[in-house]
Design a protein around this motif. Structure first.
Motif, short mmCIF file in Angstrom:
data_model
loop_
_atom_site.label_atom_id
_atom_site.label_comp_id
_atom_site.label_asym_id
_atom_site.label_seq_id
_atom_site.Cartn_x
_atom_site.Cartn_y
_atom_site.Cartn_z
N LYS A 30 0.83 -1.21 0.00
CA LYS A 30 0.00 0.00 0.00
C LYS A 30 0.86 1.26 0.00
CE LYS A 30 -3.49 2.53 2.63
NZ LYS A 30 -4.37 2.56 3.82
N ASP A 31 1.90 1.29 0.81
CA ASP A 31 2.77 2.47 0.89
C ASP A 31 3.42 2.76 -0.46
OD1 ASP A 31 2.14 2.68 3.54
OD2 ASP A 31 4.01 1.80 4.28
N ILE A 32 3.92 1.71 -1.12
CA ILE A 32 4.57 1.88 -2.42
C ILE A 32 3.55 2.34 -3.46
CG2 ILE A 32 5.79 0.69 -4.29
CD1 ILE A 32 6.94 -1.19 -2.13
N CYS A 33 2.38 1.72 -3.41
CA CYS A 33 1.31 2.04 -4.36
C CYS A 33 0.89 3.51 -4.21
CB CYS A 33 0.13 1.10 -4.11
SG CYS A 33 -1.14 1.14 -5.37
N CYS A 34 0.73 3.96 -2.98
CA CYS A 34 0.29 5.34 -2.73
C CYS A 34 1.34 6.35 -3.16
CB CYS A 34 -0.03 5.52 -1.24
SG CYS A 34 -1.57 4.72 -0.72
N GLU A 35 2.60 6.03 -2.92
CA GLU A 35 3.66 6.96 -3.33
C GLU A 35 3.68 7.16 -4.83
OE1 GLU A 35 8.54 7.52 -3.02
OE2 GLU A 35 7.60 5.68 -2.29
N LEU A 36 3.60 6.05 -5.59
CA LEU A 36 3.62 6.14 -7.04
C LEU A 36 2.37 6.84 -7.55
CD1 LEU A 36 4.82 5.55 -9.80
CD2 LEU A 36 3.89 3.22 -9.65
N LEU A 37 1.20 6.50 -7.00
CA LEU A 37 -0.06 7.12 -7.42
C LEU A 37 -0.02 8.62 -7.16
CD1 LEU A 37 -2.93 6.87 -8.48
CD2 LEU A 37 -3.68 6.34 -6.15
N SER A 38 0.50 9.01 -6.01
CA SER A 38 0.60 10.43 -5.67
C SER A 38 1.44 11.18 -6.70
CB SER A 38 1.21 10.58 -4.27
OG SER A 38 1.59 11.91 -4.02
N ASN A 39 2.58 10.62 -7.04
CA ASN A 39 3.47 11.27 -8.01
C ASN A 39 2.83 11.37 -9.38
OD1 ASN A 39 5.52 11.66 -6.13
ND2 ASN A 39 6.49 9.70 -6.57
N MET A 40 2.09 10.34 -9.76
CA MET A 40 1.48 10.33 -11.09
C MET A 40 0.31 11.29 -11.18
SD MET A 40 1.72 6.33 -12.26
CE MET A 40 1.63 6.75 -13.98
N LEU A 41 -0.48 11.40 -10.10
CA LEU A 41 -1.62 12.31 -10.12
C LEU A 41 -1.17 13.75 -10.30
CD1 LEU A 41 -4.02 10.89 -7.36
CD2 LEU A 41 -4.25 10.72 -9.85
N GLN A 42 -0.01 14.08 -9.78
CA GLN A 42 0.50 15.45 -9.90
C GLN A 42 0.87 15.81 -11.34
OE1 GLN A 42 2.84 17.20 -6.52
NE2 GLN A 42 3.23 15.03 -6.08
N GLU A 43 1.02 14.78 -12.19
CA GLU A 43 1.40 15.03 -13.57
C GLU A 43 0.20 15.18 -14.50
OE1 GLU A 43 4.43 15.51 -14.64
OE2 GLU A 43 5.36 15.16 -12.70
#
Length: 439
Positions: free
Chosen positions: A362-375
């Motif tokens: 979950k932690d890894i998934c959230c970090e990547l999702l967060s970075n992608m949403l900002q793009e």
């Protein structure tokens, strides 16, 4: 006696030609192989100086089957700590065994890899083997040759486990292998004459092996994804991935395809995330590291294209949210099960361990999702809404998991979403009143 008879047979095969093992002899020695799994038998073989006898076999035998069996017997003997220590401390035997990795016979390579993994898994002798391998450059060449050229899935999995263990045990060795790649390396040859190998780089070899095992062996895929994840724990490893001649596209393409097309799919039950949690965590960890470093890479320009962004990123965002949804489903089921029956102490330990691995995912998934949403831009978001990757349900799931840690990312995405779909943005604001979008 088989390999060096007192009176040579005039009809024997010419020097350098492979020979076959007599059927009766093979049956007899295979019985010893089976029996060597017993500790008493293994101790007897050690007292009988079996390792020294096998060294003679390795030096003179032209019979691949005999070599395979002898390595296999040593592998069984090494399962017992005292014998493993004795074998490991024998420098000559250690060097001879590492030379077996340059063998051209797949069964022998498999047994050699099993023996090495057994030794590396015993803390008392692991450092001896790590140091020995670090000082022997041919091991790198032979391992890369196997990973890049073999189609034997069982062998690839076992070699992968050896590499995974080595990298996990020793960062210095991993760094050496990342930087490695020597010309005119001596590699395996059927006729025992040296032959030149390509200038191997570790990442393409790992990718080639992963492609071979991906459909036939889920455990093997897990191993190779974890090797890639270990590479990303050091800057040199990330650079080796993203600064490949193709700019890291092959790595990204393989991992993207695994997440978006094979693992944790819409027609899978949510419980599938339990089964795939470790391989998913490794894959997403590598993707996250690549995404974070890609601003300097060739395919940054691809990301800025609306069409390419949608093709290569929006499905991944959808997959990330689906993984989070499935984890929520698994969490609810776990709570229901705990209410229905009290667990034994060992059972609670297993559940806690499961929860721990899911939390990592979950932690890894959230970090990547967060970075992608900002793009995301307005155009990208409209495409995502049109194709169904983004809707009120998926956005709510994303917000629920990202808040409050990734507040800035969620707020940024909500501003973009307001431009694309005012109604959806308003509904999400009502669900998450702490969000304040500045217009």
């Amino acid at each position: 006696q088989v390999i060096a008879p007192a009176e040579p047979d005039p009809a024997a095969s010419p020097e350098g030609t492979r020979t076959e093992l007599d059927e009766e002899m093979e049956n007899d020695i295979c019985k010893v192989w089976d029996m060597s799994m017993d500790e008493d038998v293994a101790l007897f073989l050690q007292e009988f100086n079996a390792p020294d006898i096998f060294m003679g076999v390795f030096a003179k035998s032209k019979c691949p089957r005999l070599t395979e069996i002898c390595v296999g017997i040593l592998g069984n003997m090494a399962c017992f700590q005292d014998i493993c220590m004795s074998i490991s401390k024998d420098e000559n035997l250690g060097q001879v065994l590492l030379q077996r990795l340059c063998d051209s016979d797949s069964p022998t390579l498999l047994e050699t890899s099993r023996l090495l993994l057994t030794c590396l898994s015993q803390p008392e002798v692991a450092t001896v083997w790590v140091e020995r391998i670090r000082e022997n450059p041919s091991v790198y060449d032979c391992v890369c040759f196997i990973m890049s050229s073999s189609t034997n899935v069982e062998l690839l999995v076992k070699v992968g486990e050896v590499v995974d263990k080595l990298f996990d045990l020793d960062e210095e060795l991993m760094l050496n292998w990342i930087k490695n790649g020597t010309c005119q390396s001596v590699g395996p040859s059927v006729d025992d004459s040296p032959e030149e190998l390509p200038d191997f780089k570790i990442v393409p070899c790992i990718l080639e092996a992963a492609k071979q095992v991906r459909s036939d062996n889920p455990e093997g895929l897990d191993v190779y994804m974890h090797i890639l994840q270990l590479l990303t724990t050091v800057d040199e490893g990330i650079q080796a991935i993203v600064q490949a001649p193709d700019g890291g596209k092959e790595t990204w393409s393989l991992l993207y395809d695994l997440v978006c097309q094979e693992l944790c799919q819409p027609d899978d039950p949510p419980i599938i995330v339990q089964e795939q949690k470790t391989v998913l965590a490794s894959i997403l960890s590598v993707l996250s590291a690549m995404f974070a470093s890609q601003t300097e890479q060739e395919y940054t320009r691809m990301r800025k294209s609306k069409l390419c962004f949608f093709l290569f990123y929006m499905p991944l965002i959808g997959s990330l949210i689906r993984i989070l949804q499935y984890m929520e489903g698994c969490g609810k089921r776990a709570v229901e099960n705990s209410k229905e029956s009290e667990q034994e102490e060992t059972g609670r330990t297993e559940i806690n361990e499961e929860d721990f691995h899911l939390k990592i995912l979950k932690d890894i998934c959230c970090e990547l999702l967060s970075n992608m949403l900002q793009e995301l831009t307005k155009e990208n978001t409209l495409e995502g809404l049109h194709q169904g990757h983004l809707n009120e349900q998926t956005c709510s799931c994303a917000f629920q998991n990202l808040l409050p840690l990734y507040f800035a990312s969620v707020e940024s995405f909500l501003e973009v979403l307001r431009e694309a779909d005012q109604t959806l943005a308003d509904n999400l604001e009502k669900r998450f009143p702490n969000l304040k979008v500045h217009t």
